[in-house]
Design a protein around this motif. Sequence first.
Motif, mmCIF file in Angstrom:
data_model
loop_
_atom_site.group_PDB
_atom_site.id
_atom_site.type_symbol
_atom_site.label_atom_id
_atom_site.label_comp_id
_atom_site.label_asym_id
_atom_site.label_seq_id
_atom_site.Cartn_x
_atom_site.Cartn_y
_atom_site.Cartn_z
ATOM 1 N N GLN A 67 40.830 -81.501 -8.656
ATOM 2 C CA GLN A 67 40.033 -81.787 -9.842
ATOM 3 C C GLN A 67 40.935 -82.382 -10.918
ATOM 4 O O GLN A 67 41.856 -81.713 -11.404
ATOM 5 C CB GLN A 67 39.364 -80.504 -10.348
ATOM 6 C CG GLN A 67 38.457 -79.855 -9.315
ATOM 7 C CD GLN A 67 38.073 -78.442 -9.683
ATOM 8 O OE1 GLN A 67 38.408 -77.959 -10.773
ATOM 9 N NE2 GLN A 67 37.398 -77.738 -8.775
ATOM 10 N N ASN B 202 41.139 -84.619 -14.632
ATOM 11 C CA ASN B 202 40.388 -84.996 -15.829
ATOM 12 C C ASN B 202 41.310 -85.623 -16.850
ATOM 13 O O ASN B 202 42.444 -85.158 -17.054
ATOM 14 C CB ASN B 202 39.719 -83.773 -16.462
ATOM 15 C CG ASN B 202 38.584 -83.225 -15.613
ATOM 16 O OD1 ASN B 202 37.459 -83.699 -15.687
ATOM 17 N ND2 ASN B 202 38.885 -82.222 -14.803
ATOM 18 N N SER C 209 30.493 -77.983 -6.651
ATOM 19 C CA SER C 209 30.213 -79.212 -7.403
ATOM 20 C C SER C 209 30.567 -80.474 -6.620
ATOM 21 O O SER C 209 30.687 -81.550 -7.193
ATOM 22 C CB SER C 209 30.973 -79.227 -8.752
ATOM 23 O OG SER C 209 30.594 -78.146 -9.545
ATOM 24 N N GLN D 98 36.351 -84.984 -9.428
ATOM 25 C CA GLN D 98 36.304 -83.604 -8.963
ATOM 26 C C GLN D 98 36.660 -83.451 -7.493
ATOM 27 O O GLN D 98 36.676 -82.332 -6.970
ATOM 28 C CB GLN D 98 34.900 -83.037 -9.209
ATOM 29 C CG GLN D 98 34.471 -83.073 -10.666
ATOM 30 C CD GLN D 98 35.430 -82.326 -11.579
ATOM 31 O OE1 GLN D 98 35.729 -81.166 -11.349
ATOM 32 N NE2 GLN D 98 35.906 -83.008 -12.613
ATOM 33 N N THR E 17 31.475 -87.732 -7.318
ATOM 34 C CA THR E 17 32.361 -86.801 -8.030
ATOM 35 C C THR E 17 33.280 -87.494 -9.029
ATOM 36 O O THR E 17 33.920 -86.833 -9.840
ATOM 37 C CB THR E 17 33.226 -86.036 -7.020
ATOM 38 O OG1 THR E 17 33.941 -86.967 -6.197
ATOM 39 C CG2 THR E 17 32.363 -85.163 -6.130
#
Length: 782
Positions: free
Chosen positions: A467, A469, A406, A459, A435
């Motif tokens: 990563q 969030n 990704s 990411q 990202t």
Amino acid sequence: MFGIRQLLLGLGLLLSVFSVTGFALADEANGLSSVATILSIDVQGNRFVEKEMVLSKMKTRKGQSLNRKQLSRDVRTLHKSGYFSDVSFSGTRTERGIHLICHVKEYPLIANLAMEGNEEHTTKDLQLRMKLRPGRLFSPFNKESDLNTLRKGYLKDGFYQVDVKFIATPRDDGRVDVLIKVHEGEVTHIQRIRFVGNKVFSDNRLRSEISSRESSVRSWISDSDVFDQKRFGADAQLLQQFYLNNGYLDFRTESTQLNMSADKKSFNLAFNVHEGKQYATSSVDIQGDLMPDKETLLELLQIEAGEIYSHEDMLATIAALTDRVGDEGYAFATVTPLMNRKLDESTVSIIFDVEKGEEVYVERVEIVGNEKTEDVVVRRLLKQHEGARYSGSQVQKSKEGVLRSSLVEDVRVSFPKGESTGKVNMKVDLKEKRTGSISGGIGYSQQEKVIFTAKVAEQNLFGKGYQANLNGTYGKITQNITASLTDPYLFGDNISGSINAHKTATDPLTTTTYKTSSFGTGVGLGVPLLDHLSYGISYQYTQTDLTIVDPTLVTSLLVQAQQGKQTTGMVTQRLTWDNRDRMLAPTEGHLEQLSVGVAGLGGLDKFYEASFESRAYFSFGDKNRVTLNPNFTAGMISGYSNSEVPLQRRYSLGGMGTVRGFDSLGISLRDPVTGEAVGGDKKVVASLNMFFPLPLVDTTAGVRGVAFVDAGTVWGSVSATVGAATVNVTEPFSLSRVRSSAGFGFEWMSPVGPIGMVWGFPVRKRAGDIKKSFEFVLGGSF
């Protein structure tokens, strides 16, 4: 029109040459020598073009001897510059020489440019491709160029009735206002597609094998019935591919015909074909450099003797053999099919000739295009290593691994020659994707009403592949904030490590008489076992406070028994198989995950939970066109040591990821007295998504549609005792309790993450279920 304009221009040039020649001959008639020195050169008639620019384009110079042929060439050069509609020379003769004058007539400058009649394309988009614009010359060359550009653009979109006119209105200052009037007309559709010479396959069958389509009700949702010259040219190749895959080796498209109606509203297409004989494969063999051995290579053959020849199987066999020989270190292996046809028997024998080439080692791996991502992040995803022998399968796995990370949109691998014989460099060229994202949204639910969502995600934190969030949701019922950080390669090893925290408050209002507030944190580790198989273990500690909203209301004994603080310390182990082609919007592969968790370490709650999830992806037609995605989930949870499962951990269905068309807690076991959702201890959910490209929307925009059907139910039992009162709710599994729904939606893989909208409609429901017709998704997938 264009030919007449060029003819007049040529006559003007000729007259200009004659005027120059006449000028020189007049001198000779006066008894003067034709050889004279140019004393000066002046320019007259120029208003917008500088004198110096005119003189710079001429080869005639002050101080030179007058040359009639050079003056003629200068006239042609100035005409070709595109600035002047007329050019001529005159001069004044003196005893010392000649004073030369260049007379020019300029094309006018455009003061203002406007367009009208263009509804299909905006004026801004059209002007980006045009040469005419304010401040530039309104010349026949620019006008003709833009006329062709506009016509080609509209013809490409199927507007064969298009007509473009240029209207110039002079101003007092010599400039002009230009109005471009566009008459688009109607789109020219394909009325009929017919085939001549086909005996084996019907016209309808052949029409289904090409891209062009006849106008019909079905064609309204796409543009396949709009004539496209490139698509028409490719249709002949599609026909040949279809016949070759069915054994017709002698097939050819002898000619194609294209007829447009007099009113330019429709096309008739025709293909004249020669089918020939159908061939079966009589024998298949392999010869040449048999690496690693003949038996191994024979197992890779997609073609078998006695079957109808298929060109698709031929190509698949060549690819499989090339890859297998490549795995032995031969990066430039070639496989050539040698075919021998027997016309009288209608058979073909095939021998695959393998030439291994030179054994190759990868000398150096070079990463390019990674402006943000560190080299080490990409290198650890590669299966092909420096100094190792080339392996085609390892190279393919390397590409798949990078794409699935990704971090990139695309990756290309090439092998330029190394510094010595038998050595190559592996060049990995990346196209990174954005990202990081900051996004927000507003949704609506039957219970929550207006829901506000926000998300901050990265990411590829610091370019190290971390990563991170941070998500927040605020609604009338639920307020939730979660944060997580994952290192896919903890301590530089092939082990992922993560930490997370969350704080959640819920107040279901109309569906329950209690509210909850919880805080939790956890850690996790992941270890790859095989290429697509991984093992994970995590620990999550959560503290939950369950409070009855209004003690005066009738409250379920199940709720009363669990009010107060609860603590849960849970260890969960997961075994995951994942060979999807990408994490977001996959089109091929499948995911299976088995999870087993036990609560009781570090908390008062004691229960265990097991679940199984399966997702599969199958694409049909062209790559990324239509994808079928069947899903299945089953789970069970149960308390031990005389402990009941906490209410907030029991199973209820509804919403994204379960049964769409129902709200959160919409499908559940319910207290027979209060009607409150108390959840089941077993669940099963099945769904089928069909993702498809949207009509008139470019697939590269990341937008697609989805149609779905969902089905699922919960069952089990729960009991509680408060004082002398006891309640027990039991629902056995029954097909009559399975709810189902259907609906549609849209998904956009935006630069800030997936964004989706879903409309779901219950097909089968029961009394007490809560519906939710619309759902907005931010940062999740279907």
